[in-house]
Design a protein around this motif. Structure first.
Motif, PDB file in Angstrom:
ATOM      1  N   LYS A  45      43.809  24.743  41.919  1.00 43.39           N
ATOM      2  CA  LYS A  45      44.248  24.699  40.359  1.00 43.39           C
ATOM      3  C   LYS A  45      42.920  25.317  39.558  1.00 43.39           C
ATOM      4  O   LYS A  45      41.667  24.760  39.829  1.00 43.39           O
ATOM      5  CB  LYS A  45      44.039  22.985  39.923  1.00 43.39           C
ATOM      6  N   PRO A  46      43.289  26.141  38.910  1.00 41.45           N
ATOM      7  CA  PRO A  46      42.171  26.845  38.264  1.00 41.45           C
ATOM      8  C   PRO A  46      41.460  26.012  37.367  1.00 41.45           C
ATOM      9  O   PRO A  46      42.104  25.445  36.168  1.00 41.45           O
ATOM     10  CB  PRO A  46      42.748  28.264  37.566  1.00 41.45           C
TER      11      PRO A  46
ATOM     12  N   THR B 202      33.884  30.202  43.452  1.00 39.52           N
ATOM     13  CA  THR B 202      33.767  31.641  43.957  1.00 39.52           C
ATOM     14  C   THR B 202      32.904  32.416  43.103  1.00 39.52           C
ATOM     15  O   THR B 202      32.776  32.397  41.773  1.00 39.52           O
ATOM     16  CB  THR B 202      34.930  32.245  44.083  1.00 39.52           C
ATOM     17  N   GLU B 203      32.108  33.266  43.732  1.00 38.34           N
ATOM     18  CA  GLU B 203      31.262  34.331  42.973  1.00 38.34           C
ATOM     19  C   GLU B 203      31.342  35.485  43.438  1.00 38.34           C
ATOM     20  O   GLU B 203      31.383  35.790  44.800  1.00 38.34           O
ATOM     21  CB  GLU B 203      29.823  33.791  43.262  1.00 38.34           C
TER      22      GLU B 203
ATOM     23  N   THR C 204      40.624  35.570  44.937  1.00 38.39           N
ATOM     24  CA  THR C 204      39.804  34.624  43.930  1.00 38.39           C
ATOM     25  C   THR C 204      41.040  34.156  43.058  1.00 38.39           C
ATOM     26  O   THR C 204      41.179  33.046  42.640  1.00 38.39           O
ATOM     27  CB  THR C 204      38.883  35.569  43.200  1.00 38.39           C
ATOM     28  N   PRO C 205      42.060  35.155  42.563  1.00 38.68           N
ATOM     29  CA  PRO C 205      43.050  34.363  41.668  1.00 38.68           C
ATOM     30  C   PRO C 205      44.300  33.989  42.413  1.00 38.68           C
ATOM     31  O   PRO C 205      45.275  33.430  41.755  1.00 38.68           O
ATOM     32  CB  PRO C 205      43.417  35.628  40.876  1.00 38.68           C
ATOM     33  N   ASP C 206      44.281  33.989  43.682  1.00 41.78           N
ATOM     34  CA  ASP C 206      45.277  33.511  44.537  1.00 41.78           C
ATOM     35  C   ASP C 206      45.499  32.027  44.977  1.00 41.78           C
ATOM     36  O   ASP C 206      44.831  31.736  46.226  1.00 41.78           O
ATOM     37  CB  ASP C 206      45.635  34.503  45.734  1.00 41.78           C
TER      38      ASP C 206
ATOM     39  N   GLU D 280      50.670  35.821  37.430  1.00 38.51           N
ATOM     40  CA  GLU D 280      50.103  36.991  36.998  1.00 38.51           C
ATOM     41  C   GLU D 280      49.052  36.690  35.926  1.00 38.51           C
ATOM     42  O   GLU D 280      48.189  37.748  35.612  1.00 38.51           O
ATOM     43  CB  GLU D 280      51.366  37.594  35.963  1.00 38.51           C
ATOM     44  N   GLU D 281      48.741  35.574  35.562  1.00 43.96           N
ATOM     45  CA  GLU D 281      47.655  35.199  34.481  1.00 43.96           C
ATOM     46  C   GLU D 281      46.165  35.700  34.913  1.00 43.96           C
ATOM     47  O   GLU D 281      45.623  36.502  34.536  1.00 43.96           O
ATOM     48  CB  GLU D 281      47.593  33.686  34.128  1.00 43.96           C
ATOM     49  N   HIS D 282      46.061  35.175  36.268  1.00 48.25           N
ATOM     50  CA  HIS D 282      44.606  35.431  36.857  1.00 48.25           C
ATOM     51  C   HIS D 282      44.658  36.723  37.732  1.00 48.25           C
ATOM     52  O   HIS D 282      43.477  37.420  37.699  1.00 48.25           O
ATOM     53  CB  HIS D 282      43.976  34.369  37.473  1.00 48.25           C
TER      54      HIS D 282
END
Length: 340
Positions: free
Chosen positions: A183-184, A223-224, A166-168, A313-315
């Motif tokens: 892009k988040p 994503t969920e 998910t955060p990758d 590192e943020e997400h």
């Protein structure tokens, strides 16, 4: 480096099969969470998952056990156990009562999936799984079974690995051949539920692909995740949606059983249950894509304190903080010190 973040299985809902594959009267020996279990469906259609060994003399009910009405019959001496694990009858000693029972696991059938709740202390579920809207919408999307039900099998993968995608945002370039990272756009935590959106350029850097014949198209990956056992990726491109649920259920400390369930928007005017056109190609494409992830996860070790780069590192840090709840709530609670 280590294989697991914690020394417990994470609490949550996990997939253990597809409804279409368990008929009334079926009995199966299964192993999850390092426990021998028996899965069966009663004659009235109830799905049951019990601890496998008969409390009488220890026979495994999954090997030779038979469904009798709403019970499972032990193959050794015929003792009958209900789907709730209580003793219904001793056939050669009618009327005799014994204070014995089998461990019974809470199960659900939702959107064609069979789920089990795991909690190391046997506590009731904290939440219910709502299912996937595209799996329910068989008018607008193809049925998930059989074409979209992908049995990956048992692999050396921990449940956290699929959800940790998910955060990758960068792995798309190396694992999936994308032209640029995602892009988040959204990161929202709600207790056990994690909801994100990632901006993505499909076909980036290419004049034409089978999915983007007119050139690159900006879309999204939504994503969920509900705990660490069930995570869905929804690919949205010009109104065409692919919904892909990855489920990882621990078998033992090193292995999980993996399921991959996919559906797509129906081709215009199609009422055929079997995917055609772009949908058929997308289903097969995504089955291949997720296997590229599996090849990484199966040979990966858990790095507790990674040397992040490029803003990862943020997400990642947010994800790992969120994920701790499923381990910490399954661990032995802290005890108050004894009075002096």
């Amino acid at each position: 480096m280590k294989d697991w973040p914690y020394d417990v299985f994470p609490t949550g809902w996990y997939q253990i099969g597809y409804s279409a594959e368990l008929a009334a009267g079926d009995v199966r020996p299964v192993k999850y969470f390092d426990r021998e279990l028996v899965l069966f469906r009663t004659q009235e259609g109830e799905v049951a998952l019990l601890d496998a060994y008969c409390a009488h003399l220890g026979a495994h009910l999954g090997y030779g056990g038979k469904v009798k009405g709403e019970c499972i019959e032990c193959p050794f001496h015929g003792w009958l156990w209900t789907h709730e694990g209580s003793l219904a009858e001793i056939p050669y000693a009618p009327g005799e009562a014994r204070r014995v029972k089998l461990g019974a696991w809470q199960t659900r059938e939702i959107d064609g999936l069979i789920l089990v709740w795991y909690d190391s202390f046997g506590r009731d579920p904290w939440w219910e799984w709502p299912g996937i809207r595209e799996f329910k919408d068989t008018a607008g999307c193809y049925p998930i079974y059989p074409q979209g039900a992908d049995h990956i099998g048992i692999r050396k993968i921990i449940p956290q690995s699929p959800v940790e995608n998910t955060p990758d945002y960068y792995h798309f370039m190396w694992v999936h051949g994308a032209g640029q990272p995602g892009k988040p756009l959204l990161w929202k935590e709600d207790g056990h539920f994690l909801h994100t959106r990632i901006g993505f350029v499909f076909g980036h850097g290419k004049k034409s692909t089978w999915l983007t014949p007119d050139g690159p198209v900006t879309g999204e990956i939504e994503t969920e995740a509900w705990g660490l056992g069930l995570s869905n990726a929804r690919f949205v491109l010009n109104g065409f949606v692919t919904s892909q649920l990855t489920a990882a259920t621990p078998v033992d400390r090193e292995h999980s059983q993996l399921f991959d369930t996919i559906t797509c928007t129906r081709e215009p005017g199609s009422d055929d249950p079997e995917p055609t056109g772009t949908a058929a190609r997308m289903l097969e494409f995504q089955k291949g894509q997720i296997r590229q992830d599996f090849a990484i996860w199966e040979n990966q070790r858990y790095v507790e304190h990674p040397p992040f780069a490029g803003g990862e590192e943020e997400h990642y840090a947010r994800f790992r903080r969120w994920s701790r709840q499923f381990y910490e709530n399954a661990a032995e609670p802290a005890r108050e010190p004894e009075p002096a």
